[in-house]
Design an enzyme around this catalytic site. Structure first.
Site, PDB file in Angstrom:
ATOM      1  N   ASP A  48      72.138  43.467 108.021  1.00  0.00           N
ATOM      2  CA  ASP A  48      72.650  42.466 107.079  1.00  0.00           C
ATOM      3  C   ASP A  48      71.494  41.914 106.242  1.00  0.00           C
ATOM      4  OD1 ASP A  48      73.818  40.123 105.845  1.00  0.00           O
ATOM      5  OD2 ASP A  48      75.400  40.245 107.361  1.00  0.00           O
ATOM      6  N   SER A  89      78.785  38.505 102.925  1.00  0.00           N
ATOM      7  CA  SER A  89      78.877  39.523 103.976  1.00  0.00           C
ATOM      8  C   SER A  89      80.317  39.881 104.300  1.00  0.00           C
ATOM      9  CB  SER A  89      78.165  39.044 105.236  1.00  0.00           C
ATOM     10  OG  SER A  89      76.792  38.946 104.980  1.00  0.00           O
ATOM     11  N   THR A 142      80.469  40.181 109.328  1.00  0.00           N
ATOM     12  CA  THR A 142      80.252  41.633 109.290  1.00  0.00           C
ATOM     13  C   THR A 142      81.072  42.365 110.356  1.00  0.00           C
ATOM     14  OG1 THR A 142      78.049  41.151 108.458  1.00  0.00           O
ATOM     15  CG2 THR A 142      78.482  43.425 109.099  1.00  0.00           C
ATOM     16  N   GLU A 262      75.193  46.015 114.128  1.00  0.00           N
ATOM     17  CA  GLU A 262      74.642  45.161 113.073  1.00  0.00           C
ATOM     18  C   GLU A 262      73.359  44.467 113.527  1.00  0.00           C
ATOM     19  OE1 GLU A 262      75.701  41.604 109.913  1.00  0.00           O
ATOM     20  OE2 GLU A 262      76.450  41.463 111.959  1.00  0.00           O
ATOM     21  N   ASP A 267      69.430  39.032 107.705  1.00  0.00           N
ATOM     22  CA  ASP A 267      69.978  38.165 106.650  1.00  0.00           C
ATOM     23  C   ASP A 267      69.563  36.702 106.839  1.00  0.00           C
ATOM     24  OD1 ASP A 267      71.997  37.477 104.502  1.00  0.00           O
ATOM     25  OD2 ASP A 267      72.948  36.453 106.190  1.00  0.00           O
ATOM     26  N   HIS A 271      67.696  34.074 104.365  1.00  0.00           N
ATOM     27  CA  HIS A 271      68.190  32.753 103.942  1.00  0.00           C
ATOM     28  C   HIS A 271      67.157  31.664 104.246  1.00  0.00           C
ATOM     29  CE1 HIS A 271      72.325  33.579 102.736  1.00  0.00           C
ATOM     30  NE2 HIS A 271      72.437  34.412 103.750  1.00  0.00           N
ATOM     31  N   ASP A 309      74.809  45.294 103.644  1.00  0.00           N
ATOM     32  CA  ASP A 309      75.903  44.794 102.807  1.00  0.00           C
ATOM     33  C   ASP A 309      75.359  44.299 101.465  1.00  0.00           C
ATOM     34  OD1 ASP A 309      74.542  42.821 104.195  1.00  0.00           O
ATOM     35  OD2 ASP A 309      76.345  41.799 104.910  1.00  0.00           O
ATOM     36  N   HIS A 310      74.123  43.791 101.456  1.00  0.00           N
ATOM     37  CA  HIS A 310      73.492  43.211 100.263  1.00  0.00           C
ATOM     38  C   HIS A 310      72.044  42.884 100.627  1.00  0.00           C
ATOM     39  CE1 HIS A 310      73.664  39.529 102.493  1.00  0.00           C
ATOM     40  NE2 HIS A 310      74.965  39.719 102.683  1.00  0.00           N
TER      41      HIS A 310
HETATM   42 MG    MG Z   1      76.398  39.861 109.088  1.00  0.00          MG
HETATM   43 ZN    ZN Z   2      73.762  36.011 104.150  1.00  0.00          ZN
END
Ligand code: MG
Ligand code: ZN
Length: 383
Positions: A48, A89, A142, A262, A267, A271, A309-310
């Protein structure tokens, strides 16, 4: 000195610099099985928030070595959702799971709030074994997008009850809270899982190392009450639990399996703009990838896909960085819309090269399995 000679000298110098940096003994060779015509199993690994800069940061941090270098096929996907160029997500995972772009925040639903059948559900219905291993709660966006159908990702308790409706052979992640201490109803979903025949374990009762699945019995293990700790706080189950899951699932169904893994907290480090945590989470995910790639190499019948995902954080590797000593900066504390790499190994891996929509990942996985194509605005099967 001619320009050509200068260049050659420079290359030799760079080569010797890298050469002396590489002190690790060569890993024991894996006996690779010939690659089958078609996959029996699919392992989908999602880091992620793991954009190309995160992959580069992991690689350069790790002495210019990363498991993803062993993947023969690389592609790029466009991660945007139905309503934003920058996805979240929930929409990102729904694109992989259902082959549909949806609204940011939606889980396993189309933009007009219709339930979409996920690839995990289709696998389940077709008799494949299914599994999910994550480092977030099991009800986080996710993983949720593969088994739940909710208009909003924050409906964690509803997502938990959606999971109990299914027959996922194995799941490992945090979020015990949403199963056993619910506010929307009086149900105890841990009891319900046990009633359905699951072997259920939890972090506060037994360690995952000692709590192993029994073949022929579904398996659930909660790694935390809510979110599992970071690698920096001592979490280290993902590489071993993921391999254990693949081994368990492969013995569970003759037909094959679908496993979603995952690295959820890559991620979160983005952040938080926490470069130290980011690199630790990337290394944890790298080791997980390596374990599963070795699993697949020994068999030849397993398609392994690694993507994200990004991207998160608008990460940059700054001037003054050195291999093993990176200067990382973040440009923001949210997601970005940069294209996302897809790494593929195994039968039908070649389908995953090129540039395509995130939703095409779903269609490509189905094509790899040899299933009849579903209607798509973006994807035409290669046959
Ligand atoms: Mg996730
Ligand atoms: Zn995020």
């Amino acid at each position: 000195m001619s320009k050509r000679v200068k260049t050659l000298l420079l290359l030799a110098l760079i080569g010797s610099f890298w050469g002396c940096k590489t002190t690790d003994p060569p890993p024991a060779p894996i006996i690779q099985a010939p690659i089958a015509e078609q996959p029996k199993n699919i392992i989908l690994m999602i880091g992620d928030g793991m954009g190309l800069t995160q992959v580069s940061a992991g690689l350069f941090h790790n002495n210019n070595r990363f498991s993803l270098e062993k993947f023969p096929v690389v592609g790029l996907h466009k991660s945007h959702s139905a309503n934003y160029l920058v996805t979240d997500s929930a929409a990102g995972a729904t694109a992989f799971a259902c082959g549909r772009k949806t609204l940011n925040g939606a889980i396993g639903m189309t933009p007009d709030s219709l339930v979409c059948e996920t690839i995990l559900e289709e696998m389940e219905n077709k008799g494949y074994a299914t599994g999910i291993v994550v480092t977030s709660t099991i009800v986080h966006a996710t993983p949720a997008a593969f088994f739940a159908h909710q208009p909003l990702r924050v409906f964690y308790e509803n997502i938990a009850s959606d999971l109990v409706e299914h027959d996922v052979d194995l799941f490992i992640g945090g979020g015990l809270e949403y199963f056993s201490n619910r506010s929307v109803d009086e149900r105890n979903l841990v009891d319900e899982l046990e009633g359905k025949g699951y072997k259920v374990g939890a972090y506060n009762r037994q360690s995952l190392k000692k709590f192993t699945p029994v073949q022929g019995q579904n398996f659930a293990y909660f790694t935390a009450q809510t979110q599992p700790p970071e690698v920096l706080e001592g979490r280290h189950y993902l590489p071993s639990a993921s391999l254990m899951a693949a081994e368990y699932l492969s013995a569970e169904e003759e037909q094959g399996f679908f496993l979603v893994i995952e690295g959820s907290q890559i991620d979160w480090a983005g952040h938080a703009n926490d470069d130290h945590a980011l690199v630790k989470e990337l290394m944890d995910f790298d080791q997980t990838i390596n374990n599963l790639l070795n699993f697949a190499r020994k068999r030849g019948d397993t398609l392994v896909l690694v993507t994200a995902d990004h991207e998160t954080g608008g990460l940059a590797i700054d001037e003054g960085s050195k291999i093993g000593r990176l200067k990382l900066t973040f440009n923001l504390n949210d997601h970005t819309a940069t294209m996302i790499p897809v790494f593929a190994y195994g039968p039908k891996a070649e389908l995953f090269s090129g540039i395509y929509e995130n939703t095409d990942l779903y269609h490509k996985m189905r094509e790899a399995m040899g299933w009849e194509a579903k209607e798509s605005h973006t994807y035409r099967p290669s046959r």
